[in-house]
Scaffold this active site. Structure first.
Site, short mmCIF file in Angstrom:
data_model
loop_
_atom_site.label_atom_id
_atom_site.label_comp_id
_atom_site.label_asym_id
_atom_site.label_seq_id
_atom_site.Cartn_x
_atom_site.Cartn_y
_atom_site.Cartn_z
N PHE A 228 56.59 42.26 48.21
CA PHE A 228 55.81 41.02 48.18
C PHE A 228 56.13 40.29 46.88
CE2 PHE A 228 51.81 39.30 50.28
CZ PHE A 228 52.24 39.55 51.58
N GLN B 171 44.92 28.59 44.05
CA GLN B 171 46.24 28.92 44.59
C GLN B 171 46.54 28.15 45.87
OE1 GLN B 171 47.34 33.07 46.24
NE2 GLN B 171 48.46 32.86 44.32
N HIS C 5 49.03 28.44 48.67
CA HIS C 5 50.02 29.36 49.22
C HIS C 5 51.20 28.52 49.71
CE1 HIS C 5 51.85 32.39 51.75
NE2 HIS C 5 50.98 33.30 51.33
N LEU D 201 47.76 30.15 57.73
CA LEU D 201 48.69 30.89 56.88
C LEU D 201 49.88 31.50 57.62
CD1 LEU D 201 48.62 31.67 53.80
CD2 LEU D 201 48.22 33.98 54.63
N GLU E 168 53.29 35.95 53.51
CA GLU E 168 54.41 36.20 52.61
C GLU E 168 55.24 37.39 53.11
OE1 GLU E 168 53.05 35.62 48.67
OE2 GLU E 168 54.36 37.15 47.87
N ARG F 4 53.76 32.63 43.88
CA ARG F 4 53.37 31.59 44.83
C ARG F 4 53.32 30.19 44.21
NH1 ARG F 4 48.67 34.94 48.07
NH2 ARG F 4 50.16 36.19 49.25
N HIS G 285 44.57 28.12 49.35
CA HIS G 285 44.46 29.50 49.83
C HIS G 285 43.44 30.35 49.09
CE1 HIS G 285 45.84 33.07 51.83
NE2 HIS G 285 46.25 33.64 50.72
N ARG H 213 47.45 34.45 41.31
CA ARG H 213 47.29 35.79 41.90
C ARG H 213 48.56 36.21 42.62
NH1 ARG H 213 45.90 37.87 47.12
NH2 ARG H 213 45.67 35.78 47.97
C1 LIG Z 1 44.95 34.05 56.31
C2 LIG Z 1 44.77 34.85 55.05
C3 LIG Z 1 45.60 35.93 54.80
C4 LIG Z 1 45.44 36.68 53.64
N1 LIG Z 1 46.25 37.76 53.42
C5 LIG Z 1 46.05 38.53 52.34
C6 LIG Z 1 46.82 39.72 52.12
O1 LIG Z 1 47.66 40.08 52.93
N2 LIG Z 1 46.59 40.44 51.01
C7 LIG Z 1 45.66 40.09 50.09
O2 LIG Z 1 45.49 40.81 49.11
N3 LIG Z 1 44.90 38.98 50.27
C8 LIG Z 1 45.06 38.20 51.37
N4 LIG Z 1 44.29 37.08 51.56
C9 LIG Z 1 43.19 36.82 50.62
C10 LIG Z 1 42.03 37.75 50.94
O3 LIG Z 1 41.95 37.96 52.33
C11 LIG Z 1 40.70 37.17 50.47
O4 LIG Z 1 40.81 36.76 49.15
C12 LIG Z 1 39.64 38.25 50.54
O5 LIG Z 1 39.56 38.77 51.85
C13 LIG Z 1 38.27 37.78 50.11
O6 LIG Z 1 37.38 38.83 50.34
P1 LIG Z 1 35.88 38.80 49.84
O7 LIG Z 1 35.27 40.10 50.22
O8 LIG Z 1 35.83 38.37 48.42
O9 LIG Z 1 35.24 37.64 50.70
P2 LIG Z 1 35.35 37.31 52.23
O10 LIG Z 1 36.10 38.31 53.03
O11 LIG Z 1 35.84 35.93 52.19
O12 LIG Z 1 33.86 37.41 52.74
C14 LIG Z 1 32.87 36.54 52.26
C15 LIG Z 1 31.56 36.89 52.92
O13 LIG Z 1 30.54 36.12 52.31
C16 LIG Z 1 29.71 35.55 53.30
N5 LIG Z 1 29.07 34.37 52.74
C17 LIG Z 1 29.65 33.30 52.16
N6 LIG Z 1 28.70 32.44 51.74
C18 LIG Z 1 27.51 32.98 52.07
C19 LIG Z 1 26.17 32.58 51.92
N7 LIG Z 1 25.82 31.42 51.34
N8 LIG Z 1 25.17 33.38 52.40
C20 LIG Z 1 25.48 34.56 53.01
N9 LIG Z 1 26.74 35.00 53.17
C21 LIG Z 1 27.74 34.22 52.70
C22 LIG Z 1 30.63 35.30 54.46
O14 LIG Z 1 29.90 35.17 55.66
C23 LIG Z 1 31.47 36.57 54.41
O15 LIG Z 1 30.79 37.62 55.05
C24 LIG Z 1 44.44 36.32 52.71
C25 LIG Z 1 43.61 35.23 52.96
C26 LIG Z 1 43.77 34.50 54.12
C27 LIG Z 1 42.89 33.31 54.36
#
Ligand SMILES: Cc1cc2nc3c(=O)[nH]c(=O)nc-3n(C[C@H](O)[C@H](O)[C@H](O)COP(=O)(O)OP(=O)(O)OC[C@H]3O[C@@H](n4cnc5c(N)ncnc54)[C@H](O)[C@@H]3O)c2cc1C
Length: 597
Positions: A116, A229, A231, A245, A248, A304, A375, A410
């Protein structure tokens, strides 16, 4: 009224891992999330989780991962977070496997790792291109048996404080529109990102920057908000799927970027920091993607921020694809391997399906059209590296909503490992804090004020609805504070934000409180405005280009800002910014970076 020791807001990877840790410490844990369990952003993650397991290349180790993360972040990372992350990620990934995650395997049965951008060795543990799904499934299965309470389709509106520390949260149930009050000795924010402040984004509807805004409004500090970021590879066509998306992982498997003249333009501009590590020829780059340890990585796997800017340059200078992107070609590997089509379908099943279904394009035969998409937020709630506690006692943050690990940019794969490492730490420390500080009494005036504010849109009549205001804000941020920025655009953005805030302040909604998307959007506007203002003000304050923050009016780095971060907090007169110098790197870590070259 729901009483917990630890309340976790968000059920993505960070929230689930924090909840598992806190409940494992024996305290009562509640989790709230805006949508259904399993639908958090994390489920969308494709390429993999970065951890120096050294299963594919034994030269890897936490030191190399640490050095890669720091270089990728342009050394603005919180070095202690980068150190903890690199050291602890392998244990967290192995633990996931022990809990039932089925990663792709090496020939001898170990977890397979892929290349990656910005990672020196194959480092991303993955499940095809559906890694996030496996991660969420595993964490949910594990968490559900730990006696954690889940409140789905519940949106937190406001954090409640008492005596200068966390006391709980006010929320509403999206389905019925009723208010809920949570009391807790400690709260973990795990709300993910802010992508919905922009028009073109890979983020889903939930990512309206709620956690960033909740923390800011409650008095916690935000840092690094200018670093957003973009992407490099999102879909650009057809318009209905713009921004989705393209992992990568496509480039990790040998995919190459070409302009309309058919040239691999990424060879044209290799940053000095990466020159030694980048392939000199396409042939060397191909050998790297096929595991030749003597070869260096192709320029498509540069960081990126750089790849995205090269794409913007090609498009601006008239060498873009028909729909305003460039070409990403994985089909070309047919020249190198006889099983290319089958290999692509096996290693990139979601990408194959995504393009077939959404763009009627077979990626095993034709190049894709791709362009940058909003992203990931490197900036977020300022936290202590060890505990993940914010500057507000009892408020913790982990995952994308927290800042520090990634600095100015990142590396792919470092988010999923961030969620695991710091989700666990946040849960452990929140549980300890809650034990030492039982829940405070809720201030009913805060609850009443929050309810009044939330219901105000029903009392108002307005000519325009919240969706138009949200769309205008997204368009404006895309145009004025996007991938290429300058001072006058950002000042114009601040003016525009003032007028959008005025419109948002008078917007009315119709209908009732039961599942009313117009009302929900009206409430989201406040958060979108806070994060948009923070990104813009921090972008103006950082008078240089670095990492993901690129200013055409100041295209170079300013050495005076090498160790400076921008801190934001809420003050009487509005948003207050200050510059702060990062603490110096300890000698041992400095040596690791120097040795990595
Ligand atoms: C398409 C895509 C592909 C990706 N691929 C990769 C990858 O291969 N590798 C990598 O390392 N990263 C990747 N990323 C980035 C990574 O997925 C995210 O940064 C990461 O999943 C964020 O996780 P999190 O637990 O911080 O929040 P999230 O998984 O975003 O979860 C947030 C949670 O908070 C809740 N929430 C938000 N606001 C409120 C509120 N006001 N009240 C109650 N609940 C709330 C939501 O409902 C959800 O449950 C990717 C991102 C995308 C979009």
């Amino acid at each position: 009224m729901n009483r917990y020791d630890v309340l976790v807001i968000g059920a993505g990877g960070a929230g689930l891992r924090a909840a598992i840790a806190a409940s494992g410490a024996g305290v009562r844990v509640g989790v709230v999330c805006k949508s259904l369990l399993g639908k958090a952003h994390t489920v969308m993650a494709e390429g993999g989780v970065a951890a120096a397991l050294a299963n594919v290349d034994e030269r890897d180790g936490w030191r190399v991962h640490f050095a890669d993360t720091m270089r990728g972040g342009q050394y603005l990372n919180d070095w202690r977070m980068a150190e903890l992350h690199a050291k602890e990620a392998p244990d967290r990934v192995n633990e996931l496997e022990a809990w039932g995650a089925l990663f792709d395997r090496t020939q001898d049965g170990r977890i397979l790792q892929r290349n990656f951008g910005g990672h020196a060795y194959p480092r991303l543990a993955h499940v095809g291109d559906r890694t996030g799904l496996e991660m969420i499934r595993t964490l949910q299965d594990h968490g559900i048996h730990q006696g954690i309470d889940f409140h789905m389709e519940v949106t937190v509106l406001r954090l409640l404080t008492a005596g200068g520390r966390m006391a709980g949260a006010l929320a509403y149930d999206r389905e019925r529109g009723r208010f809920l009050v949570f009391t807790a000795g400690a709260v973990v924010l795990a709300t993910g990102g802010i992508g919905r402040a922009y028009e073109i984004t890979s983020n889903s509807w939930e990512y309206t920057g709620d956690g960033h805004a909740l923390a800011y409004e409650a008095g916690a500090e935000l840092v690094d908000m200018e670093f957003l970021q973009f992407h490099p590879t999102g879909m650009v066509w057809p318009p209905s799927v713009r921004g989705i998306l393209v992992t990568e992982g496509v480039r990790g498997e040998g995919g190459i970027l070409k302009n309309s003249e058919g040239r691999r333009f990424m060879f044209d501009d290799i940053p000095p920091l990466y020159r030694e590590q980048t392939a000199a020829t396409p042939e060397e780059g191909w050998r790297y993607t096929q595991g030749d340890r003597a070869a260096r990585r192709p320029p498509e796997l540069l960081t990126r921020d750089h790849v995205a800017r090269c794409i913007v340059r090609e498009v601006r200078e008239g060498r873009g694809s028909p729909h305003g992107g460039v070409f990403l070609d994985i089909a070309w590997i047919g020249e190198k391997r006889s099983d290319a089509a089958e290999h692509i379908r096996r290693k990139l099943p979601s990408m194959y399906h995504q393009f077939k279904e959404l763009a009627d394009l077979d990626i095993t035969e034709q190049p894709m059209e791709v362009g940058p998409t909003t992203h990931y937020a490197m900036g977020g709630v300022r936290v202590d590296a060890e505990s993940q506690m914010s500057t507000l006692p009892g408020l913790f943050a982990a995952g994308e909503v927290a800042a520090g690990l990634h600095g100015a940019n990142r590396l792919g794969g470092n988010s999923l490992s961030d969620l695991l490492v710091f989700g666990k730490r946040a849960g452990d420390h929140a549980a300890a804090f809650a034990r030492a500080n039982p829940a405070a009494t809720i201030d009913s005036a805060q609850v009443e004020a929050g309810e009044r504010e939330a219901l105000a849109p029903f009392e108002r009549q307005s000519d325009e609805g919240p969706f138009r205001i949200q769309a205008d804000l997204q368009k404006m941020m895309q145009a004025k504070v996007g991938i290429v920025r300058n001072e006058s655009d950002m000042h114009a953005a601040l003016d525009a934000l003032r007028s959008i805030a005025a419109r948002a302040g008078t917007v009315g909604v119709t209908g009732h409180r039961e599942y009313n998307p117009g009302w929900h959007t009206a409430l989201d506007l406040r958060n979108l405005l806070v994060v948009s203002e923070a990104v813009t003000r921090a972008g103006l304050a950082r008078e240089e280009s670095r990492g993901a923050h690129f200013r055409e009016d100041r295209p170079d780095k300013d050495p005076a800002l090498d160790r400076t971060r921008i801190v934001i907090r809420k003050a009487e007169g509005g948003m207050e910014l200050r510059r702060e110098t990062l603490p110096p790197l300890p000698d041992e870590l400095r040596r690791i970076i120097e040795e990595a070259g």
